[in-house]
Design a protein around this motif. Structure first.
Motif, PDB file in Angstrom:
ATOM      1  N   SER A 183       5.199  -3.951  -3.038  1.00  0.00           N
ATOM      2  CA  SER A 183       5.354  -2.591  -2.512  1.00  0.00           C
ATOM      3  C   SER A 183       6.824  -2.235  -2.341  1.00  0.00           C
ATOM      4  N   HIS A 184       7.612  -3.185  -1.857  1.00  0.00           N
ATOM      5  CA  HIS A 184       9.025  -2.914  -1.602  1.00  0.00           C
ATOM      6  C   HIS A 184       9.806  -2.675  -2.893  1.00  0.00           C
ATOM      7  N   ILE A 185       9.525  -3.458  -3.925  1.00  0.00           N
ATOM      8  CA  ILE A 185      10.292  -3.265  -5.156  1.00  0.00           C
ATOM      9  C   ILE A 185       9.821  -2.022  -5.902  1.00  0.00           C
ATOM     10  N   ILE A 186       8.547  -1.677  -5.755  1.00  0.00           N
ATOM     11  CA  ILE A 186       8.073  -0.415  -6.336  1.00  0.00           C
ATOM     12  C   ILE A 186       8.786   0.758  -5.671  1.00  0.00           C
ATOM     13  N   GLU A 187       8.893   0.713  -4.347  1.00  0.00           N
ATOM     14  CA  GLU A 187       9.579   1.790  -3.641  1.00  0.00           C
ATOM     15  C   GLU A 187      11.025   1.915  -4.116  1.00  0.00           C
ATOM     16  N   LYS A 188      11.664   0.783  -4.375  1.00  0.00           N
ATOM     17  CA  LYS A 188      13.067   0.785  -4.776  1.00  0.00           C
ATOM     18  C   LYS A 188      13.276   1.530  -6.087  1.00  0.00           C
ATOM     19  N   PHE A 189      12.384   1.318  -7.054  1.00  0.00           N
ATOM     20  CA  PHE A 189      12.609   1.889  -8.386  1.00  0.00           C
ATOM     21  C   PHE A 189      11.727   3.093  -8.697  1.00  0.00           C
ATOM     22  N   TYR A 190      10.626   3.238  -8.021  1.00  0.00           N
ATOM     23  CA  TYR A 190       9.735   4.382  -8.233  1.00  0.00           C
ATOM     24  C   TYR A 190      10.082   5.533  -7.294  1.00  0.00           C
ATOM     25  N   GLY A 191      10.655   5.161  -6.131  1.00  0.00           N
ATOM     26  CA  GLY A 191      11.052   6.170  -5.165  1.00  0.00           C
ATOM     27  C   GLY A 191      10.068   6.404  -4.058  1.00  0.00           C
ATOM     28  N   ASP A 192       8.997   5.614  -4.013  1.00  0.00           N
ATOM     29  CA  ASP A 192       7.982   5.776  -2.982  1.00  0.00           C
ATOM     30  C   ASP A 192       7.158   4.510  -2.888  1.00  0.00           C
ATOM     31  N   LEU A 193       6.594   4.273  -1.722  1.00  0.00           N
ATOM     32  CA  LEU A 193       5.676   3.158  -1.556  1.00  0.00           C
ATOM     33  C   LEU A 193       4.372   3.452  -2.290  1.00  0.00           C
ATOM     34  N   PRO A 194       3.762   2.445  -2.884  1.00  0.00           N
ATOM     35  CA  PRO A 194       2.475   2.677  -3.550  1.00  0.00           C
ATOM     36  C   PRO A 194       1.374   2.958  -2.525  1.00  0.00           C
ATOM     37  N   GLN A 195       0.468   3.825  -2.886  1.00  0.00           N
ATOM     38  CA  GLN A 195      -0.662   4.170  -2.028  1.00  0.00           C
ATOM     39  C   GLN A 195      -1.974   3.583  -2.527  1.00  0.00           C
ATOM     40  N   TRP A 196      -1.889   2.783  -3.599  1.00  0.00           N
ATOM     41  CA  TRP A 196      -3.084   2.211  -4.205  1.00  0.00           C
ATOM     42  C   TRP A 196      -2.838   0.733  -4.520  1.00  0.00           C
ATOM     43  N   PHE A 197      -3.901  -0.059  -4.409  1.00  0.00           N
ATOM     44  CA  PHE A 197      -3.810  -1.494  -4.684  1.00  0.00           C
ATOM     45  C   PHE A 197      -4.995  -1.911  -5.535  1.00  0.00           C
ATOM     46  N   ARG A 198      -4.731  -2.782  -6.503  1.00  0.00           N
ATOM     47  CA  ARG A 198      -5.809  -3.378  -7.309  1.00  0.00           C
ATOM     48  C   ARG A 198      -5.627  -4.890  -7.310  1.00  0.00           C
ATOM     49  N   ALA A 199      -6.651  -5.595  -6.903  1.00  0.00           N
ATOM     50  CA  ALA A 199      -6.591  -7.053  -6.857  1.00  0.00           C
ATOM     51  C   ALA A 199      -6.637  -7.630  -8.269  1.00  0.00           C
ATOM     52  N   PRO A 200      -5.753  -8.572  -8.585  1.00  0.00           N
ATOM     53  CA  PRO A 200      -5.826  -9.223  -9.893  1.00  0.00           C
ATOM     54  C   PRO A 200      -7.210  -9.809 -10.150  1.00  0.00           C
ATOM     55  N   TYR A 201      -7.681  -9.675 -11.369  1.00  0.00           N
ATOM     56  CA  TYR A 201      -9.002 -10.148 -11.791  1.00  0.00           C
ATOM     57  C   TYR A 201     -10.149  -9.426 -11.084  1.00  0.00           C
ATOM     58  N   GLY A 202      -9.849  -8.414 -10.285  1.00  0.00           N
ATOM     59  CA  GLY A 202     -10.895  -7.752  -9.515  1.00  0.00           C
ATOM     60  C   GLY A 202     -11.483  -8.643  -8.444  1.00  0.00           C
ATOM     61  N   ALA A 203     -10.695  -9.615  -7.967  1.00  0.00           N
ATOM     62  CA  ALA A 203     -11.153 -10.585  -6.968  1.00  0.00           C
ATOM     63  C   ALA A 203     -10.707 -10.141  -5.577  1.00  0.00           C
ATOM     64  N   TRP A 204     -11.614  -9.526  -4.824  1.00  0.00           N
ATOM     65  CA  TRP A 204     -11.321  -8.983  -3.508  1.00  0.00           C
ATOM     66  C   TRP A 204     -11.861  -9.888  -2.418  1.00  0.00           C
ATOM     67  N   ASN A 205     -11.221  -9.857  -1.253  1.00  0.00           N
ATOM     68  CA  ASN A 205     -11.787 -10.504  -0.071  1.00  0.00           C
ATOM     69  C   ASN A 205     -11.365  -9.710   1.165  1.00  0.00           C
ATOM     70  N   LYS A 206     -11.786 -10.163   2.328  1.00  0.00           N
ATOM     71  CA  LYS A 206     -11.530  -9.426   3.561  1.00  0.00           C
ATOM     72  C   LYS A 206     -10.039  -9.222   3.800  1.00  0.00           C
ATOM     73  N   ALA A 207      -9.252 -10.247   3.524  1.00  0.00           N
ATOM     74  CA  ALA A 207      -7.814 -10.158   3.770  1.00  0.00           C
ATOM     75  C   ALA A 207      -7.158  -9.095   2.888  1.00  0.00           C
ATOM     76  N   THR A 208      -7.590  -8.982   1.638  1.00  0.00           N
ATOM     77  CA  THR A 208      -6.988  -7.984   0.750  1.00  0.00           C
ATOM     78  C   THR A 208      -7.275  -6.572   1.247  1.00  0.00           C
ATOM     79  N   PHE A 209      -8.484  -6.330   1.733  1.00  0.00           N
ATOM     80  CA  PHE A 209      -8.825  -5.007   2.252  1.00  0.00           C
ATOM     81  C   PHE A 209      -8.034  -4.705   3.534  1.00  0.00           C
TER      82      PHE A 209
END
Length: 288
Positions: A183-209
């Motif tokens: 998130s921090h490096i995206i903000e640095k070069f994109y100009g804003d914090l990301p508002q969306w997240f996608r878990a690699p491989y579509g592998a979600w758990n409670k901590a990611t949410f």
């Protein structure tokens, strides 16, 4: 992520994740205010996919004349720059978008990559279409100019972790580090914090949410997997997009993580097909 040792595991996990996503409950982002945009119809049945127009001259007639019909944002206002939204913790990711006006959304994972991302951006620009790019921090670090171009072209970027790990094998502090650094490096070069997240491989758990909500990011999955990660052939990728096209669909493609020349070739065919077939390709609003 371009680590050869992960390709086989990526293919196995993505195949399973695609099946899980198709079977999951359809999540809806509702157009309108921020509060409305955070709602999810947790028990709404997924609508039956609309049949894709048959290929041929008739399917490609009457192209859209105005890009305004292709760029209908999903959400309205947003909080001030760099201020993470306070989000409700979800128990599953968002699989679909609203079906108003035959909307669809294009998403690309694992980049940016200097060999493939520029070609995809060129094709999107040619047709005046915006997409979502879920970026890996380690790729952003070495290709910041591509992230800046995404911002300039009006694309929306999301967080896809730093090194593309299988998050369900990490502890909470490791997951937080992967997400927070990105998130921090995206903000640095994109100009804003990301508002969306996608878990690699579509592998979600409670901590990611939980962590995603704390960082102001909604969890976004997908409806249709092009399987381009498995390099099945350009024609296969085109067929999966065109036959799977339907209102509310979120398309998953990749602009990095391996040889993506098939993806680059395929989008040159299926993107004009979708537009000529009357689909409106939308993205969520960036913060202003």
């Amino acid at each position: 992520m371009q680590k050869d040792q992960l390709f086989t595991r990526r293919r196995m996990l993505l195949a399973g994740a695609a099946a899980l996503g198709a079977a999951g409950t359809a999540g809806l982002i509702v157009a309108g205010s921020d509060e409305e945009g955070a709602r999810i119809a947790a028990h709404a049945p997924a609508p039956a996919p609309a049949p894709a127009p048959a290929p041929g001259p008739q399917a490609r007639q009457a192209p859209l004349k105005s890009s305004a019909f292709r760029l209908q944002p999903l959400t309205g206002g947003a909080p001030p720059h760099s201020a993470p939204r306070k989000l409700k913790v979800r128990t599953e990711p968002i699989f679909r978008i609203p079906e108003h006006g035959r909307q669809m959304m294009l998403t690309f994972d694992d980049g940016p990559n200097p060999d493939y991302t520029p070609h995809i951006l060129d094709t999107l620009a040619k047709h005046d279409v915006r997409a979502m790019f879920f970026l890996c921090g380690e790729c952003v670090e070495v290709n910041p100019h591509l992230v800046a171009r995404m911002a300039e072209d009006g694309h929306v970027v999301g967080n896809h972790t730093w090194t593309h790990p299988l998050l369900t094998t990490l502890d909470r502090s490791e997951i937080k580090s992967e997400m927070e650094r990105t998130s921090h490096i995206i903000e640095k070069f994109y100009g804003d914090l990301p508002q969306w997240f996608r878990a690699p491989y579509g592998a979600w758990n409670k901590a990611t949410f939980q962590l995603g909500a704390e960082m102001g990011m909604e969890p976004m999955a997908w409806t249709i997997d092009t399987t381009d990660w498995d390099t099945p052939g350009t024609d296969v990728i085109i067929d999966r997009v065109e036959s799977g096209a339907a209102p509310g669909v979120v398309i998953l493609s990749h602009d990095a993580g391996g040889d993506r020349s098939q993806t680059v070739e395929a989008i040159q065919e299926w993107l004009p097909y979708l537009l000529d077939s009357g689909y409106h390709l939308t993205v969520p609003n960036r913060r202003v």
